[in-house]
Design an enzyme around this catalytic site. Sequence first.
Site, PDB file in Angstrom:
ATOM      1  N   GLU A  63      39.016  41.414  39.681  1.00  0.00           N
ATOM      2  CA  GLU A  63      39.388  42.812  39.427  1.00  0.00           C
ATOM      3  C   GLU A  63      39.156  43.183  37.965  1.00  0.00           C
ATOM      4  OE1 GLU A  63      43.567  44.062  38.007  1.00  0.00           O
ATOM      5  OE2 GLU A  63      43.678  43.799  40.175  1.00  0.00           O
ATOM      6  N   ASP A 119      39.052  44.041  46.490  1.00  0.00           N
ATOM      7  CA  ASP A 119      38.976  45.117  45.504  1.00  0.00           C
ATOM      8  C   ASP A 119      38.154  44.689  44.296  1.00  0.00           C
ATOM      9  OD1 ASP A 119      40.997  43.373  44.520  1.00  0.00           O
ATOM     10  OD2 ASP A 119      41.973  45.010  43.444  1.00  0.00           O
TER      11      ASP A 119
END
Length: 352
Positions: A63, A119
């Site tokens: 991330e 993500d």
Amino acid sequence: MRRLACFSILFLLTVLPAATANAFTADNAATRLADLWPDFKTRFVEEDGRVVDTANGRISHSEGQGYAMLLATAMNDRQAFDRVWRWTRQTLGVRSDDLFAWVYDPQTQAIRDPNNATDGDLLIAWALARAGERWNEPAYLHRARIVTQAILTHGTVETDTYGRMITPGVEGFSAAQRTDGSVFNLSYWVFPALEDLAVLLGPATSADIRQSGLRLLEDARFGEHNLPPDWVAVTSSATGLADGFEPVFGHNAIRIPLYVAWGNVGTRGHLAPFVSLWPQDAASSVAQIHLVSGQVDLLPEVGYRAIAELTACAMNGTSSTQAMRAPLDDNYYPAMLHLLSLLAFHERGLSC
């Protein structure tokens, strides 16, 4: 990939409505981001390109690498982009499915967990696509296509209830591996990335994924404030708090309104619970809220407050912007959220 060409911080010509002398505008956000970016790099990006999470044992995760690549592209900082991408590719790119291991531990100088975080994969693909467009670099665009296809194949799942959804990771979150249904994390729906990557995802698939997130956000409302939890369990008949995860609107879910506002998706109703939660006086703190007990734990750092200001401005056109104008916080995560809020404020063309 024409949609991607609209993101530039330094060269985008933004048409803004007339603003009062004290308004914080999209141009102000771009200037503020340019001022803060060198400080962020100095404190949180090491010379080899590893982005350091200073509040969590100085670990690095996919991330954070994706966020830094995204910001470097927006700032036209190819040198920073290249070194962050090089470390990401060489250190986290150890999986055989073209996704990235999610966490690196500097204490052991090794991958702590080889599972991916979707993500992080999505942010990396988005940054590569934008960088490929910005600098006319075919290698970046090629890798963006590979990672995006891997996300579709391994990082999404078709459900009867919501359609195609983003699974948090390849391992450990499916109904076959749990007793409470499939588990999802709404902060993994990076709505502006899904829109930008529509040409790679396929427009219909991109729209389906975006809609699944918005529909889940409508259903996953808990506690007296009707807030989404960090982790939510979904079965064919119910949506509930996921077993084994703290039932909080916390450090994960705080990003949901950032992505909804940034992507300009959904309706006012999707932002309303967050705007109602966060008073619009500049001194108020954002909080983590336990969705069962109601316990409130303040998050006083400026970066969290910047999301509140962005959300209120996107929904109502009015907001304090004291946090937007402030220096960066001491730790990586709120500092990163601060920069992302400024980038979103700019790209939405807001003025408050």
